[in-house]
Write a protein that holds these residues in place. Structure first.
Motif, short mmCIF file in Angstrom:
data_model
loop_
_atom_site.label_atom_id
_atom_site.label_comp_id
_atom_site.label_asym_id
_atom_site.label_seq_id
_atom_site.Cartn_x
_atom_site.Cartn_y
_atom_site.Cartn_z
N VAL A 1 -26.81 -107.38 39.04
CA VAL A 1 -25.99 -107.58 37.84
C VAL A 1 -25.07 -108.79 38.02
O VAL A 1 -24.92 -109.61 37.10
N ARG A 2 -24.47 -108.94 39.19
CA ARG A 2 -23.56 -110.06 39.45
C ARG A 2 -24.28 -111.40 39.29
O ARG A 2 -23.80 -112.31 38.63
N ILE A 3 -25.47 -111.50 39.85
CA ILE A 3 -26.22 -112.76 39.79
C ILE A 3 -26.71 -113.02 38.37
O ILE A 3 -26.59 -114.14 37.86
N LEU A 4 -27.25 -111.99 37.71
CA LEU A 4 -27.74 -112.18 36.34
C LEU A 4 -26.60 -112.47 35.37
O LEU A 4 -26.80 -113.14 34.36
N ALA A 5 -25.40 -111.97 35.66
CA ALA A 5 -24.25 -112.26 34.80
C ALA A 5 -23.91 -113.74 34.84
O ALA A 5 -23.44 -114.30 33.85
N LYS A 6 -24.13 -114.38 35.97
CA LYS A 6 -23.88 -115.82 36.09
C LYS A 6 -24.99 -116.63 35.45
O LYS A 6 -24.75 -117.66 34.83
N ASP A 7 -26.24 -116.18 35.63
CA ASP A 7 -27.40 -116.88 35.06
C ASP A 7 -28.51 -115.86 34.83
O ASP A 7 -29.20 -115.47 35.77
N GLY A 8 -28.66 -115.43 33.59
CA GLY A 8 -29.66 -114.42 33.24
C GLY A 8 -31.09 -114.89 33.42
O GLY A 8 -32.02 -114.10 33.34
N ARG A 9 -31.28 -116.19 33.68
CA ARG A 9 -32.63 -116.74 33.87
C ARG A 9 -33.03 -116.80 35.34
O ARG A 9 -34.10 -117.31 35.66
N THR A 10 -32.19 -116.27 36.23
CA THR A 10 -32.50 -116.31 37.65
C THR A 10 -33.82 -115.58 37.92
O THR A 10 -33.99 -114.42 37.53
#
Length: 159
Positions: free
Chosen positions: A9-18
């Motif tokens: 969630v933390r990573i996708l919150a920064k960039d949902g295209r990760t």
């Protein structure tokens, strides 16, 4: 949610295209694990990957509204409000108000129209308007990544 879920969630919150491969590499798990967990979040409605913009930087009017209801249940009024295209967040709340709304209007004229539409809805008795002037922080999952709140066990009970 465990630490892997919080990391996703933390990573996708920064960039949902990760990409899932990048998530897996950063979290030291398999891509299949990431794919399974993201799919589970999406299917359950716990996660929705969207693009967020700051409406103020686009010249739009951002507004928050607190509504008190009369003669109809707050739930019935909230369902009516949810169908309005300029409203992007509707929540029932407890306390002095019944419903919390967030809306975005392209200009002041559209904001006036939105306010008129809301005030004419059956069940709406009072509307408090908060017009945003500057946005410092928007939606965040910060509380899920730290000690804020309670950890939930697999069975759904708080620990």
């Amino acid at each position: 949610m465990d630490e892997i879920d919080r990391g996703i969630v933390r990573i996708l919150a920064k960039d949902g295209r990760t990409p899932f491969t990048a998530l897996a590499r950063e979290l030291h798990v398999s891509e299949a694990t990431v794919r399974h967990r993201v799919t589970k979040f999406l299917d359950s409605g716990a996660l929705r990957i969207v693009a967020l913009s700051n409406p103020l930087t686009l010249g739009h009017q951002a507004v928050r509204l607190m509504i008190r209801c009369r003669d109809l249940t707050p739930q019935a009024v909230a369902k009516s409000l949810a169908g309005m295209p300029m409203i992007n967040h509707v929540a029932l709340c407890a306390g002095g108000q019944d419903i919390f709304l967030e809306g975005t209007c392209r200009d002041q004229a559209q904001l006036v129209q939105l306010m008129d539409d809301i005030r004419m809805l059956p069940g709406v008795s009072d509307v408090q308007v908060l017009l945003l002037l500057q946005l410092f922080k928007d939606y965040s999952w910060e509380g899920l990544s730290s000690a804020v709140g309670q950890a939930i066990t697999e069975e759904g009970s708080a620990r």
